[in-house]
Design an enzyme around this catalytic site. Sequence first.
Site, PDB file in Angstrom:
ATOM      1  N   LYS A 139     -14.726  16.595  14.217  1.00 44.06           N
ATOM      2  CA  LYS A 139     -13.582  16.980  13.388  1.00 44.06           C
ATOM      3  C   LYS A 139     -13.509  16.117  12.130  1.00 44.06           C
ATOM      4  O   LYS A 139     -13.350  16.629  11.016  1.00 44.06           O
ATOM      5  CB  LYS A 139     -12.281  16.856  14.188  1.00 44.06           C
ATOM      6  CG  LYS A 139     -11.042  17.284  13.413  1.00 44.06           C
ATOM      7  CD  LYS A 139      -9.796  17.203  14.269  1.00 44.06           C
ATOM      8  CE  LYS A 139      -9.389  15.777  14.536  1.00 44.06           C
ATOM      9  NZ  LYS A 139      -8.095  15.660  15.254  1.00 44.06           N
TER      10      LYS A 139
ATOM     11  N   ASP B 224      -8.248  21.035  14.288  1.00 42.22           N
ATOM     12  CA  ASP B 224      -7.326  20.112  14.954  1.00 42.22           C
ATOM     13  C   ASP B 224      -6.348  20.931  15.793  1.00 42.22           C
ATOM     14  O   ASP B 224      -6.522  22.130  15.985  1.00 42.22           O
ATOM     15  CB  ASP B 224      -6.607  19.241  13.924  1.00 42.22           C
ATOM     16  CG  ASP B 224      -5.635  20.031  13.061  1.00 42.22           C
ATOM     17  OD1 ASP B 224      -5.634  21.277  13.126  1.00 42.22           O
ATOM     18  OD2 ASP B 224      -4.854  19.404  12.323  1.00 42.22           O
TER      19      ASP B 224
END
Length: 215
Positions: free
Chosen positions: A120, A138
């Site tokens: 991420k 997320d």
Amino acid sequence: MNNDKRREIFTRWRAANPHPTTELNYRTPFELLIAVILSAQTTDKGVNKATALLFPVANTPQAILDLGLEGLKSHIRTIGLYNSKAENIIRTCRILVEQWQGEVPHERAALEALPGVGRKTANVVLNTAFGEPTIAVDTHIFRVANRTGIAPGKTPLAVETRLLKVVPAEFKRDAHHWLILHGRYTCIARIPKCGQCLIADLCDFKDKTPAAAGR
């Protein structure tokens, strides 16, 4: 959800916000990298408060190494998990100095090899600092992708893979920012603000709040 709906959703988001970007404050790829590492389980507002103190003092890998572990901790104590984050940042800065001449690498594998940097975080840096059409999933983006039907998936990686497949190419570079902002301010976790939603008539969510009925 069909592709025509997806295209219209992103068209509306682009019209409302043509140049979306992160809410983290940064000036260089390194500052962004540090801010994203600090942002895990912490609000962007909280990160910005800490980096406003840190970056004027140390905003390069060598400067943070010169600050030392305890010196770094003293600047980020307001951040959740600051002890482990400080340790990861020090280790990351050492690698950047020793292997990358103090620069942030532009390759996913090299980014993910840095302590405290996962897929991420690498996606955020590649997208926001270097303009790559990556999508960092997320909790907000995971929720929006599943709730709206834009790109359902059981895991963040499944959602990311689906988004990269179905988001039209012209929107892909900014998709991450539109999705996260939508999740942060409109399609919120507990009670989505369907009455204020720009895409309520296109969304597949079956339990829309009543105010959206007139759209």
